[in-house]
Design an enzyme around this catalytic site. Structure first.
Site, PDB file in Angstrom:
ATOM      1  N   GLN A  80       2.085  -6.063   5.569  1.00  0.00           N
ATOM      2  CA  GLN A  80       2.285  -5.732   4.179  1.00  0.00           C
ATOM      3  C   GLN A  80       3.719  -6.075   3.823  1.00  0.00           C
ATOM      4  O   GLN A  80       4.556  -6.210   4.695  1.00  0.00           O
ATOM      5  CB  GLN A  80       2.017  -4.253   3.931  1.00  0.00           C
ATOM      6  CG  GLN A  80       0.593  -3.840   4.280  1.00  0.00           C
ATOM      7  CD  GLN A  80       0.255  -2.420   3.830  1.00  0.00           C
ATOM      8  OE1 GLN A  80       1.052  -1.750   3.174  1.00  0.00           O
ATOM      9  NE2 GLN A  80      -0.924  -1.953   4.215  1.00  0.00           N
ATOM     10  N   GLU A  93      -6.005  -9.283   3.553  1.00  0.00           N
ATOM     11  CA  GLU A  93      -5.199  -8.609   4.586  1.00  0.00           C
ATOM     12  C   GLU A  93      -5.182  -9.503   5.812  1.00  0.00           C
ATOM     13  O   GLU A  93      -6.229  -9.786   6.400  1.00  0.00           O
ATOM     14  CB  GLU A  93      -5.775  -7.230   4.927  1.00  0.00           C
ATOM     15  CG  GLU A  93      -5.567  -6.234   3.809  1.00  0.00           C
ATOM     16  CD  GLU A  93      -5.970  -4.803   4.172  1.00  0.00           C
ATOM     17  OE1 GLU A  93      -5.862  -4.416   5.347  1.00  0.00           O
ATOM     18  OE2 GLU A  93      -6.407  -4.085   3.251  1.00  0.00           O
ATOM     19  N   ASN A 142     -12.379  -1.216  -0.893  1.00  0.00           N
ATOM     20  CA  ASN A 142     -11.672  -1.859   0.221  1.00  0.00           C
ATOM     21  C   ASN A 142     -12.310  -1.418   1.539  1.00  0.00           C
ATOM     22  O   ASN A 142     -12.571  -0.225   1.730  1.00  0.00           O
ATOM     23  CB  ASN A 142     -10.196  -1.426   0.228  1.00  0.00           C
ATOM     24  CG  ASN A 142      -9.483  -1.821   1.520  1.00  0.00           C
ATOM     25  OD1 ASN A 142      -9.196  -2.996   1.730  1.00  0.00           O
ATOM     26  ND2 ASN A 142      -9.228  -0.861   2.399  1.00  0.00           N
ATOM     27  N   GLU A 143     -12.556  -2.358   2.410  1.00  0.00           N
ATOM     28  CA  GLU A 143     -13.104  -2.050   3.746  1.00  0.00           C
ATOM     29  C   GLU A 143     -14.185  -0.974   3.643  1.00  0.00           C
ATOM     30  O   GLU A 143     -14.113   0.062   4.320  1.00  0.00           O
ATOM     31  CB  GLU A 143     -11.989  -1.650   4.718  1.00  0.00           C
ATOM     32  CG  GLU A 143     -11.016  -2.789   4.968  1.00  0.00           C
ATOM     33  CD  GLU A 143     -10.119  -2.633   6.191  1.00  0.00           C
ATOM     34  OE1 GLU A 143     -10.059  -1.542   6.781  1.00  0.00           O
ATOM     35  OE2 GLU A 143      -9.472  -3.639   6.555  1.00  0.00           O
ATOM     36  N   GLU A 148       0.846  -1.196   0.000  1.00  0.00           N
ATOM     37  CA  GLU A 148       0.000   0.000   0.000  1.00  0.00           C
ATOM     38  C   GLU A 148       0.879   1.243   0.000  1.00  0.00           C
ATOM     39  O   GLU A 148       2.050   1.192   0.407  1.00  0.00           O
ATOM     40  CB  GLU A 148      -0.883  -0.034   1.266  1.00  0.00           C
ATOM     41  CG  GLU A 148      -1.815   1.164   1.396  1.00  0.00           C
ATOM     42  CD  GLU A 148      -2.897   0.974   2.451  1.00  0.00           C
ATOM     43  OE1 GLU A 148      -2.859  -0.027   3.206  1.00  0.00           O
ATOM     44  OE2 GLU A 148      -3.786   1.848   2.533  1.00  0.00           O
ATOM     45  N   TYR A 158      -6.575  -9.156  11.393  1.00  0.00           N
ATOM     46  CA  TYR A 158      -5.248  -8.905  11.956  1.00  0.00           C
ATOM     47  C   TYR A 158      -5.183  -9.443  13.378  1.00  0.00           C
ATOM     48  O   TYR A 158      -6.164  -9.378  14.117  1.00  0.00           O
ATOM     49  CB  TYR A 158      -4.964  -7.398  11.997  1.00  0.00           C
ATOM     50  CG  TYR A 158      -4.688  -6.794  10.637  1.00  0.00           C
ATOM     51  CD1 TYR A 158      -3.431  -6.892  10.056  1.00  0.00           C
ATOM     52  CD2 TYR A 158      -5.687  -6.124   9.936  1.00  0.00           C
ATOM     53  CE1 TYR A 158      -3.157  -6.334   8.815  1.00  0.00           C
ATOM     54  CE2 TYR A 158      -5.431  -5.559   8.690  1.00  0.00           C
ATOM     55  CZ  TYR A 158      -4.164  -5.674   8.132  1.00  0.00           C
ATOM     56  OH  TYR A 158      -3.897  -5.130   6.897  1.00  0.00           O
TER      57      TYR A 158
HETATM   58  O1  AHR Z   1      -2.887  -2.672   6.320  1.00  0.00           O
HETATM   59  C1  AHR Z   1      -3.217  -1.468   6.954  1.00  0.00           C
HETATM   60  C2  AHR Z   1      -4.671  -1.117   6.813  1.00  0.00           C
HETATM   61  O2  AHR Z   1      -5.441  -2.053   7.490  1.00  0.00           O
HETATM   62  C3  AHR Z   1      -5.253  -1.122   5.427  1.00  0.00           C
HETATM   63  O3  AHR Z   1      -5.017   0.054   4.745  1.00  0.00           O
HETATM   64  C4  AHR Z   1      -6.704  -1.280   5.684  1.00  0.00           C
HETATM   65  O4  AHR Z   1      -7.390  -1.918   4.630  1.00  0.00           O
HETATM   66  C5  AHR Z   1      -6.760  -2.059   6.980  1.00  0.00           C
HETATM   67  O5  AHR Z   1      -7.597  -1.490   7.897  1.00  0.00           O
END
Ligand code: AHR
Length: 502
Positions: A354, A305, A172-173, A25, A249
């Site tokens: 990332q 992600e 995205n999101e 990103e 995450y």
């Molecule tokens: O990876 C960091 C961020 O996490 C990304 O930009 C977003 O899609 C997610 O919330």
């Protein structure tokens, strides 16, 4: 003694190489400095891309790269990133540190990078602050061969032939940074926007990815699918999509506190690994909802992600999300990739977040220096699973271990595949912070005559630094014995081991 049974003849499904994908990103030092330094840099580069980083990623076997975001995608206006660099618009990267984005890395640079890497392309479009026209023109610019305003513009900018987009993300999101939408509202927008992601090349179709849920938001998955699968139009039979994303995450101490990347105790170790294991429940439960609409599993779950998200390193810009990566990250990677392998009937692509200098990166850079993180070594050790066939495997006597009932995990995690060269690839991790695990690995028919073992093991906090870049690295593993159909070995505490067996 744990017994790992492998039925190498019982193939369970194809492991898409894209499960081993990565994400880059416009965030912190991922693109700029990490990947792209510009043609005039003193750091050795090819057309602006760092030679050292590209070389290491190729060696790791990178199959796919997602770009330009993330949250950045829904604020990205692609026309700002084409044409002569001196005239490209500068903008504020509002999500990530409020820094100036000079757009010197744009569409042409992304495809140049993927060409150098030899990987598939995953472009993420802007639904949150973009228009249907803008998205549609971008696809035309990138993929249309004939005469058209956007194809002509691409040619004017020096690229005659169109590129290939393998995957295109429609937003995205969009439940959060991508527009704070409700699932039904987003799904209706998805139906509309994806209509104009035109397939200009019948022989190279673009796979369209619909924006899916955050973690355990099963309501989002249900509602988006209900809306996308509703008539009219023949496409509703496929929900207008080839994939539905999922983001998850691991924050050991929760979203607000997160926790240090390098300083943790035994309890937080197990807490982190139990949170990594939670991916299994997410894949199963979101998958069960997908099964109701798509029982033939034509639509891929796209975990685009995933990874560990800790508190940023002291003294770094909090908006840059720069963190170290220890053996704990290596174990999270091993556990997660085993889950994806074992669910390859539904999980068709995944991108760790990332790739360089952000979150659970495989590479960190500092000026001209580069280091490979423990997570890099895990991806390297797992690369033979790419495009291999998952086979049946099961661990008998897999003790449950952990700090407290709440944070318990199995002692071992494994997955096994057979590749096109006929090798059986076994990956196995020992999640214990202190206890080795004696293992008896038994094949159904195979009597191994050739075994290549590799191990990654160190103290749990161990990580690579620019002063000591090779403290943690994978080495040959030879401490096993073979007897008939059985291989015996002890997996040390906190280790990831791979075997290639024939
Ligand atoms: O990876 C960091 C961020 O996490 C990304 O930009 C977003 O899609 C997610 O919330």
């Amino acid at each position: 003694m744990a017994k790992l049974f492998i039925n190498e003849k019982n193939k369970k499904g194809h492991i898409n190489a894209e499960i081993y994908g990565h994400f880059s990103e416009h965030l912190g030092r991922c693109i700029y400095e990490g990947l792209y330094v510009g043609e005039d840099s003193e750091i050795p580069n090819v057309n602006g891309m760092r030679r050292d980083v590209v070389g290491a990623l190729k060696e790791m076997g990178i199959p796919l790269l997602r770009w330009p975001g993330g949250c950045f995608a829904d604020e990205y206006h692609w026309k700002d990133g084409i044409g002569p660099k001196e005239t490209r618009k500068k903008m504020i990267n509002t999500h990530w540190g409020g820094v100036v984005e000079d757009n010197s890395f744009g569409t042409h640079e992304f495809f140049e990078l993927c060409e150098q890497l030899g990987c598939k392309t995953y472009v993420n479009g802007n639904v949150g602050s973009g228009t249907v026209q803008e998205m549609s023109e971008w696809v035309e610019y990138m993929t249309f061969e004939g005469v058209s305003p956007m194809a002509d513009l691409r040619k004017q900018n020096g690229r005659e032939k169109p590129w290939k987009i393998d995957y295109f993300g429609v937003g995205n999101e969009n439940w959060g940074c991508g527009g704070s939408m409700t699932p039904e509202y987003y799904a209706n927008l998805y139906r509309r926007f994806q209509t104009y992601v035109r397939q200009y090349n019948a022989d190279r179709p673009i796979k369209k990815i619909c924006g899916g849920a955050n973690v355990a938001d099963y309501f989002w998955t249900e509602d988006v699918l209900k809306t996308c699968f509703a008539p009219p139009h023949p496409d509703f039979m496929h929900g207008y999509m080839d994939g539905l994303s999922l983001h998850y995450y691991v924050h050991p101490e929760g979203w607000e506190v997160k926790g240090s990347a390098t300083d943790f105790d035994d309890k937080v170790w197990y807490k982190t690994l139990s949170k990594a294991k939670y991916m299994e429940e997410l894949v199963t439960r979101h998958g069960a909802i997908m099964d109701q609409y798509d029982p033939g599993k034509k639509i891929g779950m796209i975990v685009d992600e995933w990874g560990c998200w800790f508190t940023v390193e002291t003294g770094t810009n909090p908006g840059f999300l720069y963190q170290q990566s220890t053996m704990r990250d290596a174990l999270v990677a091993g556990v997660t990739l085993d889950i994806f392998n074992k669910n390859c009937d539904r999980v068709q692509m995944a991108c760790i977040a990332q790739m360089v200098n952000v979150l659970q990166s495989v590479i960190l850079t500092e000026g001209e220096k580069m280091l490979l993180t423990p997570t890099y070594h895990v991806f390297h050790m797992y690369k033979h699973h790419q495009d291999a066939e998952l086979v049946e495997s099961f661990v008998e006597g897999n003790n449950i271990i952990g700090a407290e009932a709440e944070y318990q995990v199995p002692h071992l995690s494994e997955s096994v595949s057979v590749d096109a060269q006929g090798y059986v690839n076994v990956t196995i991790s020992n999640l214990s912070i202190s206890e080795g695990a004696p293992v008896e690995m038994v094949f159904a028919q195979l009597e191994p005559s050739s075994v290549q073992g590799t191990i990654l093991t160190e103290e749990v906090h161990a990580h690579n630094t620019f002063e000591e870049p090779d403290k943690v690295k994978a080495i040959e593993f030879t401490e096993y014995t073979i007897e008939g159909r059985t291989i015996r070995f002890t997996a040390p505490a906190c280790s990831v081991i791979s075997f290639r067996v024939k």
